[in-house]
Write a protein that holds these residues in place. Structure first.
Motif, PDB file in Angstrom:
ATOM      1  N   PHE A  79      30.162  79.856 -11.741  1.00 20.73           N
ATOM      2  CA  PHE A  79      29.635  79.343 -10.487  1.00 20.73           C
ATOM      3  C   PHE A  79      28.466  80.205 -10.044  1.00 20.73           C
ATOM      4  CE2 PHE A  79      29.455  79.296  -5.830  1.00 20.73           C
ATOM      5  CZ  PHE A  79      29.338  77.932  -5.589  1.00 20.73           C
ATOM      6  N   ASP A  80      27.340  79.579  -9.829  1.00 21.62           N
ATOM      7  CA  ASP A  80      26.147  80.272  -9.338  1.00 21.62           C
ATOM      8  C   ASP A  80      25.774  81.451 -10.240  1.00 21.62           C
ATOM      9  OD1 ASP A  80      24.019  80.546  -7.603  1.00 21.62           O
ATOM     10  OD2 ASP A  80      25.110  81.785  -6.163  1.00 21.62           O
ATOM     11  N   GLY A  81      25.907  81.238 -11.562  1.00 23.85           N
ATOM     12  CA  GLY A  81      25.488  82.253 -12.518  1.00 23.85           C
ATOM     13  C   GLY A  81      26.481  83.366 -12.762  1.00 23.85           C
ATOM     14  N   LYS A  82      27.665  83.304 -12.123  1.00 25.94           N
ATOM     15  CA  LYS A  82      28.669  84.348 -12.309  1.00 25.94           C
ATOM     16  C   LYS A  82      30.019  83.743 -12.665  1.00 25.94           C
ATOM     17  CE  LYS A  82      26.498  87.544  -9.025  1.00 25.94           C
ATOM     18  NZ  LYS A  82      26.676  88.315  -7.765  1.00 25.94           N
ATOM     19  N   VAL A  83      30.906  84.580 -13.193  1.00 26.45           N
ATOM     20  CA  VAL A  83      32.255  84.142 -13.542  1.00 26.45           C
ATOM     21  C   VAL A  83      33.172  84.343 -12.341  1.00 26.45           C
ATOM     22  CG1 VAL A  83      34.243  84.542 -15.032  1.00 26.45           C
ATOM     23  CG2 VAL A  83      31.942  84.698 -15.974  1.00 26.45           C
ATOM     24  N   VAL A  84      33.943  83.299 -12.002  1.00 24.70           N
ATOM     25  CA  VAL A  84      34.914  83.371 -10.911  1.00 24.70           C
ATOM     26  C   VAL A  84      36.306  83.186 -11.508  1.00 24.70           C
ATOM     27  CG1 VAL A  84      35.636  82.400  -8.704  1.00 24.70           C
ATOM     28  CG2 VAL A  84      33.227  82.377  -9.328  1.00 24.70           C
ATOM     29  N   LEU A  85      37.250  84.059 -11.127  1.00 18.34           N
ATOM     30  CA  LEU A  85      38.611  84.015 -11.650  1.00 18.34           C
ATOM     31  C   LEU A  85      39.634  84.020 -10.516  1.00 18.34           C
ATOM     32  CD1 LEU A  85      38.275  86.681 -14.480  1.00 18.34           C
ATOM     33  CD2 LEU A  85      38.679  84.245 -14.860  1.00 18.34           C
ATOM     34  N   LEU A  97      47.436  90.843 -13.978  1.00 21.97           N
ATOM     35  CA  LEU A  97      46.822  89.842 -14.853  1.00 21.97           C
ATOM     36  C   LEU A  97      45.324  89.738 -14.559  1.00 21.97           C
ATOM     37  CD1 LEU A  97      46.841  87.488 -16.862  1.00 21.97           C
ATOM     38  CD2 LEU A  97      47.634  85.988 -14.988  1.00 21.97           C
ATOM     39  N   MET A  98      44.972  89.772 -13.275  1.00 24.23           N
ATOM     40  CA  MET A  98      43.560  89.650 -12.906  1.00 24.23           C
ATOM     41  C   MET A  98      42.752  90.845 -13.389  1.00 24.23           C
ATOM     42  SD  MET A  98      41.052  88.087 -11.725  1.00 24.23           S
ATOM     43  CE  MET A  98      42.036  86.655 -11.283  1.00 24.23           C
ATOM     44  N   ARG A  99      43.301  92.061 -13.265  1.00 24.19           N
ATOM     45  CA  ARG A  99      42.561  93.238 -13.717  1.00 24.19           C
ATOM     46  C   ARG A  99      42.217  93.135 -15.206  1.00 24.19           C
ATOM     47  NH1 ARG A  99      45.045  96.316  -9.537  1.00 24.19           N
ATOM     48  NH2 ARG A  99      47.040  96.444 -10.594  1.00 24.19           N
ATOM     49  N   GLN A 100      43.181  92.662 -16.008  1.00 25.78           N
ATOM     50  CA  GLN A 100      42.939  92.538 -17.446  1.00 25.78           C
ATOM     51  C   GLN A 100      41.909  91.446 -17.753  1.00 25.78           C
ATOM     52  OE1 GLN A 100      46.540  92.197 -19.774  1.00 25.78           O
ATOM     53  NE2 GLN A 100      47.660  93.653 -18.468  1.00 25.78           N
ATOM     54  N   ALA A 101      42.030  90.303 -17.071  1.00 25.03           N
ATOM     55  CA  ALA A 101      41.125  89.185 -17.340  1.00 25.03           C
ATOM     56  C   ALA A 101      39.699  89.500 -16.888  1.00 25.03           C
ATOM     57  CB  ALA A 101      41.640  87.929 -16.634  1.00 25.03           C
ATOM     58  N   GLY A 150      33.876  92.537 -15.416  1.00 27.12           N
ATOM     59  CA  GLY A 150      33.958  92.651 -13.969  1.00 27.12           C
ATOM     60  C   GLY A 150      35.211  93.351 -13.517  1.00 27.12           C
ATOM     61  N   LYS A 151      35.591  93.132 -12.245  1.00 27.60           N
ATOM     62  CA  LYS A 151      36.771  93.745 -11.665  1.00 27.60           C
ATOM     63  C   LYS A 151      37.524  92.699 -10.862  1.00 27.60           C
ATOM     64  CE  LYS A 151      34.843  98.420 -11.234  1.00 27.60           C
ATOM     65  NZ  LYS A 151      34.523  99.528 -10.291  1.00 27.60           N
ATOM     66  N   GLY A 152      38.795  92.990 -10.582  1.00 30.61           N
ATOM     67  CA  GLY A 152      39.582  92.083  -9.773  1.00 30.61           C
ATOM     68  C   GLY A 152      40.905  92.696  -9.399  1.00 30.61           C
ATOM     69  N   GLY A 153      41.611  92.063  -8.495  1.00 34.84           N
ATOM     70  CA  GLY A 153      42.914  92.539  -8.063  1.00 34.84           C
ATOM     71  C   GLY A 153      43.405  91.710  -6.899  1.00 34.84           C
ATOM     72  N   GLY A 154      44.571  92.075  -6.391  1.00 34.93           N
ATOM     73  CA  GLY A 154      45.119  91.336  -5.266  1.00 34.93           C
ATOM     74  C   GLY A 154      46.611  91.532  -5.138  1.00 34.93           C
ATOM     75  N   VAL A 196      30.481  88.965 -15.189  1.00 32.35           N
ATOM     76  CA  VAL A 196      29.111  88.532 -15.472  1.00 32.35           C
ATOM     77  C   VAL A 196      28.955  87.879 -16.844  1.00 32.35           C
ATOM     78  CG1 VAL A 196      28.104  90.290 -13.966  1.00 32.35           C
ATOM     79  CG2 VAL A 196      28.574  90.865 -16.353  1.00 32.35           C
ATOM     80  N   ASP A 197      29.985  87.989 -17.720  1.00 31.73           N
ATOM     81  CA  ASP A 197      29.867  87.494 -19.095  1.00 31.73           C
ATOM     82  C   ASP A 197      30.634  86.194 -19.260  1.00 31.73           C
ATOM     83  OD1 ASP A 197      29.549  87.111 -21.773  1.00 31.73           O
ATOM     84  OD2 ASP A 197      30.249  89.106 -22.381  1.00 31.73           O
ATOM     85  N   ALA A 198      29.955  85.066 -18.983  1.00 28.67           N
ATOM     86  CA  ALA A 198      30.606  83.761 -19.094  1.00 28.67           C
ATOM     87  C   ALA A 198      30.974  83.427 -20.532  1.00 28.67           C
ATOM     88  CB  ALA A 198      29.688  82.668 -18.519  1.00 28.67           C
TER      89      ALA A 198
END
Length: 874
Positions: free
Chosen positions: A807-813, A830-834, A840-844, A854-856
């Motif tokens: 979406f808009d040039g970036k990866v959304v998970l 699971l999000m941190r690994q993906a 990128g980074k993620g969590g929750g 950034v790497d689609a």
């Protein structure tokens, strides 16, 4: 004797010995990028010792305020737990710039310390150290002063390298250096410790109270010591330490000065004044914080502001340990101003400002603690095992200012522990980074050194004649500069203004009748010499040559207008916003002016309008811009304001614009305020906590800005098929239509997601008895994917879901785990690994998490992680 009496006695003693009393310099070193803070009495005289500056005196004495709480010189972690470590202290000093040397320096120190009319310390309590090979100093002490050999200690190279010694001082790896002789006071055999040089020297019995540094050599990069032509003296005596001696107490925190601050700290916190280490921390830290803020430092996330923020938060943490409720630290400022305001009036003058800065920072820290608690809760929810990793503890401490002991308390409540070794490794790595960052590596021998001063004629003219007294190429003195070569030209007299006080240096050219031309791109100062930086455009230059100097008058004129407008703006700010406004920096060139000042909120539109109106009213008055040369005390009596960060000499220049503005300034200005023509503010914003910045243009620049704004207005009106008169109505209509379209688009996205959810639910597979769904959905933002994941969780009942797209040039998970599975499967993990797979980074939370990258191209690989992730848990 009280601390204030000792300070005054020291200064008076050296005045009687022919020294000039010099006021303490700012804690922000003037024109010295090698220092974070002023940390020694000699800092303000560094250029005198380097031969870059000559003053009207060759003997000086000061009581210098110092801070050691960051960079190479950092006592922060020891404060409160030892008898003598402080973040802020006062250094009493006497200095000789090529005047007297070892004999007089030693005799002065001994006389002041031991004579009955001064401090009258018992001679038998004093020990002396000298550098091992300094036979001259040893002989003066033993043969002339009469110190017995059994109380004399020779200290050699005890730090692992030649001249690396407690008794050998150096300004840096290169430059002025020389041996030291130090005087120690013996507190008595009831206190553990041995004399200097002994195995027990780190004890508290023998305390250094005076250090005489003899600048005798110049060390070059090859390590060779060359005798200085004019040896100098730099001494220092810690006020707090000698006060402890004279007041017959062992700890600095027991002296009169600290007793009052400790009492005020206890009252503000609401605790007992029982000498607790945490109470000492608070009493010490209010001094460094108060003085740093008074000298222009504000809390921030970098540089000096970061160190100040650390000190404030450390004080708050220790106050909280003692039971403080709410903000308390700012309440101690009144006691600080009462205790030290006589010697340092800036504390009284800026008391309200200091209190406001500290209160704001305390409130911000409270929010930070709340944020840190939330982050800690998230980490604990996803913790595997019973130990909180050291990197998590460090992240909370370093990034969020979350106290380590508080993390430990929370861990104990939950029957967890923290990885203290891992935390300490992270801390050590940070210390190494700090040490590396503070290693400036300045070679003092590479500085341009000129023995003669340049006579500045630029207040009256932009043209003049001068003789070349020195030439430099790549930092080295040369006899000639050839065509095409870059270099520095020093003249005996010049109309070129050298950069200082926020005003940029002049540009222009030097020439002679034979066709020689040197294009001056910038002008700076080294001591009293003016350095013309540029390139030889034609011919060649040689030392002794006469040249004509021509300043670019148009650039100079535009710069002068902006500089004069800066003074008017400063005065207007104090009228519109209040007397708390103080200049915190400025930059003035031919294009615009930039002015930084203390204020705690964004300036309201009506206030900006009032500022412009005030300044432009003064411009229309066409008052004469008048200057007067006088001494600093007379200037202050006239109400002149000093500029932040500026270094003033014995004689200062007072610049007045009618009765509206009176400031100390050595810059170039308009002849009359009417010459400015017009001032227009073009931006206002924050640059640090409690510091705002205004940018403005004047004269032709202001007219050009307004003309450009008029053109943009016309273009905007044309785009909405309107005119200047109905532009706002037209824009309101366009925005309203845009809001309606966005609402309709959201509704369509929701319908599409709902339809997609029905289709996707049927695509779920089973892994180890768990429903698993991983799908790529391009074109949906994070909000839409979250809504879809929630819908799928409801449809599937029990499942693990991973959705992603571009979406808009970036990866959304987005990852989702139904509540019945969160005991074994965490959406955040699971999000941190993906997210890591797509760069990128993620969590929750355990049940829902977000991330991105950034790497689609690796999105498929990330989505494929969900099956093995589930399988591994069962």
């Amino acid at each position: 004797m009280k601390s204030a009496e000792i300070r005054e006695a020291f200064l008076r003693f050296f005045e009687e010995k022919g020294h000039t009393r010099v006021a303490s310099s700012s804690l922000i070193p003037a024109n010295d990028p090698t220092l974070l803070f002023t940390n020694a009495g000699m800092n303000q005289f560094k250029d005198c010792f380097l031969g870059l500056e000559k003053r009207a005196y060759t003997r000086a004495t000061t009581s210098q305020k110092c801070v050691r709480a960051g960079g190479k010189h950092n006592d922060l972690e020891n404060v409160g737990y030892t008898a003598r470590h402080h973040t802020f202290f006062e250094m009493l000093g006497n200095f000789s710039f090529g005047d007297y040397f070892k004999r007089d320096a030693i005799r002065y120190a001994w006389e002041f310390l031991t004579s009955p009319q001064w401090l009258n310390l018992p001679q038998e309590k004093l020990w002396v150290t000298v550098y091992a090979s300094d036979d001259e100093a040893y002989a003066i002490w033993t043969e002339e002063v009469g110190v017995p050999a059994e109380r004399m200690v020779r200290i050699g190279d005890n730090k692992g390298a030649p001249y690396a010694s407690d008794n050998f001082w150096a300004m840096g790896d290169t430059g002025p250096c020389g041996p030291c002789t130090e005087i120690f006071f013996d507190h008595g055999e009831h206190i553990w410790g041995g004399p200097p040089g002994s195995p027990e020297e780190d004890g508290d019995r023998y305390i250094e109270i005076w250090n005489n540094v003899f600048m005798q050599f110049n060390r070059t990069a090859d390590g060779v010591l060359h005798p200085l032509p004019a040896p100098s003296v730099d001494t220092g005596m810690g006020l707090e330490r000698v006060s402890a001696v004279l007041q017959h107490v062992h700890s600095n925190y027991e002296i009169d000065l600290f007793q009052n601050l400790l009492a005020a700290s206890a009252a503000a916190i609401g605790c007992a004044n029982d000498g607790a280490p945490s109470l000492k921390v608070v009493a010490d830290h209010i001094r460094s914080c108060g003085f740093l803020i008074a000298d222009g430092v504000t809390p921030s996330n970098e540089g000096r502001g970061y160190v100040l923020r650390r000190i404030v938060r450390r004080a708050c943490r220790h106050g909280n340990k003692l039971g403080a409720k709410g903000s308390f630290f700012h309440k101690i400022v009144a006691a600080l101003a009462a205790e030290m305001g006589e010697a340092y009036p800036e504390l009284r003058e800026q008391r309200a400002h200091i209190e406001r800065v500290l209160k704001t920072e305390e409130e911000q820290f409270a929010k930070t603690l709340e944020q840190g608690l939330k982050i800690l809760e998230q980490d604990l929810a996803e913790l595997q095992g019973r130990v909180i990793p050291g990197d998590v503890v460090f992240k909370l401490y370093d990034t969020y200012g979350f106290p380590v002991d508080l993390t430990g308390d929370i861990a104990r409540e939950r029957e967890l522990s923290i990885d203290e070794d891992g935390f300490e490794r992270e801390m050590q790595a940070q210390r190494e980074r700090a040490r590396s960052a503070s290693a400036f590596g300045l070679d003092y021998n590479s500085l341009v050194k000129v023995d003669t001063d340049t006579l500045f004629t630029g207040y009256e003219d932009t043209f003049g004649q001068g003789q070349i007294v020195a030439l430099f190429k790549a930092g080295a003195a040369v006899e000639q500069l050839q065509e095409g070569e870059e270099g520095v030209v020093v003249l005996d007299r010049t109309p070129f203004y050298a950069e200082s006080g926020g005003q940029v240096g002049d540009c222009g050219y030097l020439s002679d009748a034979s066709g020689v031309r040197f294009d001056v791109r910038d002008t700076t100062k080294a001591g009293g010499a003016y350095l013309h930086h540029g390139v030889v455009g034609a011919g060649s230059l040689r030392v002794g040559q006469a040249v004509e100097a021509q300043v670019d008058a148009s650039v100079r004129g535009a710069t002068a207008l902006n500089h004069s407008a800066t003074h008017l703006l400063h005065a207007a700010l104090r009228q519109v916003l209040g007397e708390h406004v103080q200049q915190k920096g400025s930059l003035v060139d031919s294009q615009r002016l930039r002015f930084d000042f203390s204020h705690f909120e964004a300036i309201k539109p009506e206030q900006l309008k009032a500022l412009e109106a005030l300044v432009n009213a003064e411009i229309r008055k066409n008052s004469a811009v008048q200057t007067e040369q006088t001494d600093i005390e007379t200037a202050k009596q006239k109400g002149a304001m000093a500029l932040f960060g500026e270094k003033y000499g014995d004689s200062v220049r007072v610049l007045s614009m009618g009765d509206f503005s009176v400031e100390l300034c050595g810059g170039i200005h308009a002849k009359r305020t009417g010459d400015i023509g017009l001032m227009k503010i073009i931006s206002e914003g924050g640059v640090a906590a409690g510091v705002r910045r205004i940018e403005a243009v004047t004269g032709v620049g202001a007219l050009d800005y307004l003309s450009g704004a008029e053109e943009q207005l016309k273009e905007a009106a044309a785009l909405v098929k309107g005119s200047r008169d109905n532009l706002l109505d037209k824009l309101a209509g366009v925005l309203e239509r845009n809001r309606q379209l966005e609402k309709e688009l959201e509704q369509l996205k929701a319908k599409a997601a709902s339809a997609a959810g029905d289709d996707l639910a049927g695509a779920a597979i089973e892994v180890a008895g768990v429903k698993v769904l991983a799908s790529r959905l391009d074109g949906l933002d994070g909000k839409a994917l979250l809504a879809l994941a929630d819908q799928l969780k409801n449809k599937l009942g029990s499942a693990v879901i991973l959705l992603g797209g571009e979406f808009d040039g970036k990866v959304v998970l987005v990852a989702g785990v139904t509540q019945d599975l969160t005991a074994k499967l965490k959406a955040g993990e699971l999000m941190r690994q993906a997210a890591a797979v797509v760069g990128g980074k993620g969590g929750g939370r355990p049940d829902m998490a977000q991330g991105g990258g950034v790497d689609a191209g690796k999105l498929g690989e990330a989505l494929a992680l969900v099956e093995p992730f589930v399988a591994a848990a069962f």
